[in-house]
Design an enzyme around this catalytic site. Structure first.
Site, PDB file in Angstrom:
ATOM      1  N   SER B 117     -39.813  46.381  13.121  1.00  0.00           N
ATOM      2  CA  SER B 117     -40.479  47.222  14.120  1.00  0.00           C
ATOM      3  C   SER B 117     -40.046  48.672  13.985  1.00  0.00           C
ATOM      4  CB  SER B 117     -40.091  46.719  15.514  1.00  0.00           C
ATOM      5  OG  SER B 117     -40.464  47.658  16.504  1.00  0.00           O
ATOM      6  N   TYR B 141     -33.774  45.039  21.952  1.00  0.00           N
ATOM      7  CA  TYR B 141     -34.874  44.594  21.103  1.00  0.00           C
ATOM      8  C   TYR B 141     -34.816  45.288  19.739  1.00  0.00           C
ATOM      9  CZ  TYR B 141     -39.424  44.363  18.954  1.00  0.00           C
ATOM     10  OH  TYR B 141     -40.421  44.201  18.024  1.00  0.00           O
ATOM     11  N   LYS B 145     -33.920  43.824  15.768  1.00  0.00           N
ATOM     12  CA  LYS B 145     -34.783  43.989  14.593  1.00  0.00           C
ATOM     13  C   LYS B 145     -34.011  44.627  13.433  1.00  0.00           C
ATOM     14  CE  LYS B 145     -38.405  41.903  15.884  1.00  0.00           C
ATOM     15  NZ  LYS B 145     -38.918  40.747  15.108  1.00  0.00           N
TER      16      LYS B 145
END
Lengths: 328, 328
Positions: B117, B141, B145
């Protein structure tokens, strides 16, 4: 207050146990003894032989001992091995920490001190590495330490756990001969091993952009390092909001590999030995020296031992663990 | 070649399944259906209902289907939730991937495509984000990643697994109404929801340092994104050494939130609606636009759909999943 020291049978962990006990604290050790040594844990200290990957053992230990503070040192720490076995390092260092933090959150343990490393900085291109220097780890070992910091901070924020991430620079020395580093992965024991075998100490590259061409590092005595853990834990326990500390632990003084080898030769009575210069190792930064003022300001901690103390104590430890070297 | 698509019942995963099948590939889906939807998986495609945390299921699936390529999309992906439940995100996204990579290494699976991402970049202070822009994620988050990329690359190197880390920018649109994004966490469905409720679309801050004061993002049609996965997998399968690709997937074109809201209002026949401007959300960078030339050079991939296509298709999907909105 009751301290759980994971990895407390390791070289650094055993020094943390010692310092906490000298400060009057109650401790319990969790160590899986894969690299830890049972004899390093004093008889009066409860030793749980188990892994941070084992949630049931963590839950039971936290409950049984009423743990209020965790100092987490249990981890794999060899850079080269981390490149060969990255998934093993991620499992032990990251998933082990994850399981521990889950157990702490579930058990309501309010304070956490994490053993991080200057390896989180990777190849810092600065004279003095501050805690705000960008973190760009260059091997899985350093990655797992940075991930650990992230996870600890985020879990701390979400679950109200005060957290201190301590970034160790190059640790050396010993508080007592018995607790000495018995591995040969750090420069001091590595040079001891060569010298006592009658071999020339190795210097990995003398063509770095430094005054004498060899790499420069910041060495910290393990007893000072252990004291920093006590100071950090005490700070976290002060009344106030949930804390989130990130601190370098170094002396702020650069020592070159050549200076280190010369000093070791002098102290161990191998004066005049000529080091063997081999090519650079991959991934060795030219210079890694801590800016050490934040920890002094935040915790009032200062290193008390110099490099000479580190080598002298480490040499006594080496001779203790290698009786044959005493005859040399 | 046999593809395992983890998270293949999700919005993006289902598009990857579709694109691979259209390219003539054999696929199997693994999805725990916590956010994935069974109906998104075509009847002819084997669906294993299970988690990447379950090593036994992974081993059995790899063996039974002779898996040669894994495309790993199974993950939690809401930034706000990741701040509230970081350990859950680390468990699902990091330990899930770890377990998958361990199964791949054990099963000798040679190729891996990882759903990363633009969140790995954090708050990039550049006009165009290249793959070499420093990665400084600012929420759990994004951290999971970046950790995933590190782990995949390191495991790839150690175990001979060719790896492509695809950094998605803002994904929108749908290939068919059935496969549309049914969540309301991205701007397009978020605005649809407000408009069809008769409410003003929200703009989170119009005081950014951008031409119209609102945040600028780079939108990519999910069908183009899915094609990029096919192209990446094909590149990994070319004869040659073990590969290690890291690629932005964006269009290289910035669109402001206000432009996006206006275009959505136009396409959905809500022209003239006046957005409600609320304060900034924490952690929203002013501008995140991909430098998209590396993927073009490496894979020959180019986006074919513009923002208008994304909104038009997404609107058809929204109406399909919200029949009541068709009457409005």
């Amino acid at each position: 207050m009751s301290y759980l020291i994971t990895g407390g049978a390791g070289y650094i962990g055993a020094h943390v146990v010692r310092a906490l006990r000298q400060a009057g604290e109650t401790v319990v050790v969790l160590d899986d003894l894969t690299t830890g040594v049972r004899a390093r844990v004093p008889e009066e200290v409860p030793l749980v032989v188990g892994s941070t990957l084992d949630r049931a053992v963590l839950d039971a230990t936290i409950a049984e001992h009423g743990v209020t503070d965790v100092v987490h040192l249990a981890a794999k720490k060899q850079v080269g091995e981390s490149v060969e076995m990255p998934l093993h390092y991620y499992r032990e260092n990251v998933h082990g920490l994850q399981t521990l933090l889950e157990a702490m959150a579930a058990g309501g343990v309010p304070r956490f001190v994490f053993s991080s490393s200057a390896a989180v900085y990777g190849m810092p291109d600065v004279d003095l590495v501050t805690e705000d220097t960008p973190c760009v780890p260059i091997n899985p070992y350093g990655e797992t330490k940075l991930v650990g910091e992230w996870m600890a901070r985020a879990a701390g924020k979400a679950h109200g756990i005060s957290t201190a991430c301590l970034r160790y620079f190059n640790v050396a020395g010993t508080a007592t001969p018995e607790l000495a580093d018995t591995g040969v992965f750090n420069i001091v024991p590595m040079v001891f091993e060569r010298l006592t075998q009658g071999a020339a100490p190795r210097i990995f590259g003398d063509d770095y952009d430094t005054p004498d061409g060899t790499c420069i590092r910041d060495y910290i005595h393990v007893a000072d390092l252990a004291d920093a853990h006590v100071a950090a834990a005490r700070k976290l326990a002060e009344p106030g909001p949930v804390r989130d500390l990130t601190l370098n632990i170094g002396r702020g003084e650069g020592v070159s590999v050549r200076e280190m080898v010369d000093l070791i030769a002098e102290i161990t009575d191998h004066r005049g030995v000529v080091p063997e210069v081999t090519p650079r190792r991959a991934g060795d930064p030219a210079r890694v020296v801590a800016a050490a003022d934040r920890i002094s300001k935040e915790l009032g901690w200062e290193a008390r031992h110099d490099v000479r103390d580190m080598i002298t104590s480490a040499w006594a430890g080496w001779q203790h663990h290698h009786p044959e070297s005493r005859q040399g």
